[in-house]
Motif scaffolding. Sequence first.
Motif, PDB file in Angstrom:
ATOM      1  N   UNK A   1       0.814  -1.056   0.010  1.00 19.64           N
ATOM      2  CA  UNK A   1      -0.033  -0.097  -0.014  1.00 19.64           C
ATOM      3  C   UNK A   1       0.715   1.242  -0.138  1.00 19.64           C
ATOM      4  N   UNK A   2       0.513   2.149  -0.833  1.00 19.76           N
ATOM      5  CA  UNK A   2       1.465   3.231  -1.132  1.00 19.76           C
ATOM      6  C   UNK A   2       1.105   4.418   0.097  1.00 19.76           C
ATOM      7  N   UNK A   3       2.228   5.182   0.395  1.00 26.13           N
ATOM      8  CA  UNK A   3       2.115   6.454   1.441  1.00 26.13           C
ATOM      9  C   UNK A   3       2.396   7.452   0.571  1.00 26.13           C
ATOM     10  N   UNK A   4       1.376   8.593   0.736  1.00 25.82           N
ATOM     11  CA  UNK A   4       1.433  10.082   0.219  1.00 25.82           C
ATOM     12  C   UNK A   4       1.644  10.943   1.271  1.00 25.82           C
ATOM     13  N   UNK A   5       2.561  11.916   1.085  1.00 29.94           N
ATOM     14  CA  UNK A   5       2.843  13.077   1.929  1.00 29.94           C
ATOM     15  C   UNK A   5       2.904  14.384   1.347  1.00 29.94           C
ATOM     16  N   UNK A   6       2.170  15.261   2.063  1.00 30.72           N
ATOM     17  CA  UNK A   6       2.051  16.483   1.611  1.00 30.72           C
ATOM     18  C   UNK A   6       2.696  17.532   2.613  1.00 30.72           C
ATOM     19  N   UNK A   7       3.241  18.584   1.992  1.00 25.68           N
ATOM     20  CA  UNK A   7       3.947  19.489   2.783  1.00 25.68           C
ATOM     21  C   UNK A   7       4.823  18.861   3.860  1.00 25.68           C
ATOM     22  N   UNK A   8       5.893  18.167   2.964  1.00 22.65           N
ATOM     23  CA  UNK A   8       6.875  17.572   3.936  1.00 22.65           C
ATOM     24  C   UNK A   8       8.056  18.390   3.935  1.00 22.65           C
ATOM     25  N   UNK A   9       8.737  18.350   5.263  1.00 28.33           N
ATOM     26  CA  UNK A   9       9.832  19.152   5.618  1.00 28.33           C
ATOM     27  C   UNK A   9      10.732  18.219   6.461  1.00 28.33           C
ATOM     28  N   UNK A  10      11.766  18.561   6.638  1.00 29.69           N
ATOM     29  CA  UNK A  10      12.840  17.734   7.338  1.00 29.69           C
ATOM     30  C   UNK A  10      12.352  17.023   8.609  1.00 29.69           C
ATOM     31  N   UNK A  11      11.580  17.744   9.463  1.00 29.95           N
ATOM     32  CA  UNK A  11      11.110  16.818  10.470  1.00 29.95           C
ATOM     33  C   UNK A  11       9.689  16.298  10.543  1.00 29.95           C
ATOM     34  N   UNK A  12       8.797  16.712   9.791  1.00 32.19           N
ATOM     35  CA  UNK A  12       7.640  16.318   9.755  1.00 32.19           C
ATOM     36  C   UNK A  12       6.770  16.570   8.497  1.00 32.19           C
ATOM     37  N   UNK A  13       5.793  15.780   8.272  1.00 38.07           N
ATOM     38  CA  UNK A  13       4.708  16.056   6.983  1.00 38.07           C
ATOM     39  C   UNK A  13       3.608  16.773   7.614  1.00 38.07           C
ATOM     40  N   UNK A  14       2.790  17.774   6.789  1.00 36.83           N
ATOM     41  CA  UNK A  14       1.628  18.132   7.521  1.00 36.83           C
ATOM     42  C   UNK A  14       0.379  17.019   7.057  1.00 36.83           C
ATOM     43  N   UNK A  15       0.804  16.317   6.186  1.00 33.97           N
ATOM     44  CA  UNK A  15      -0.457  15.357   5.929  1.00 33.97           C
ATOM     45  C   UNK A  15       0.128  13.945   5.428  1.00 33.97           C
ATOM     46  N   UNK A  16      -0.377  12.832   5.728  1.00 36.37           N
ATOM     47  CA  UNK A  16       0.049  11.803   5.042  1.00 36.37           C
ATOM     48  C   UNK A  16      -1.070  10.945   5.023  1.00 36.37           C
TER      49      UNK A  16
END
Length: 116
Positions: free
Chosen positions: A1-16
């Motif tokens: 199952x795939x994982x999508x990440x939005x607004x990803x930075x070095x510490x965290x993603x805002x949306x997964x």
Amino acid sequence: MSIQRFETGPRMSQVVVHGNTVYLAGVVANKSAGGSVTDQTKEILSIIDGHLAKAGSDKSKLLSANIYITDMKTFQEMNAVWDGWVSAGNTPARATVEAKLAAPQYNVEIMVVAAK
């Protein structure tokens, strides 16, 4: 199952997004930081709406919410905004706790999980 990440930075993603589940990071107010709990909650919920839309979801699909406020005396103030925003009949499992947040200008932080 795939994982999508939005607004990803070095510490965290805002949306997964994993499968049909959308996870949001804790959201704080940027423009109204230092302002009232009402203003901060309104801004946070607007940001949440935007994040959910990016992930193909909306507030009617909320599964859970964790709300952090810096003073339980503001619980009713925050709830007044939340109650006007949340989708009637589709309310999530929810917890609200008093906590120190990452910076003193933040009075509210909200983290949600939703179905896609």
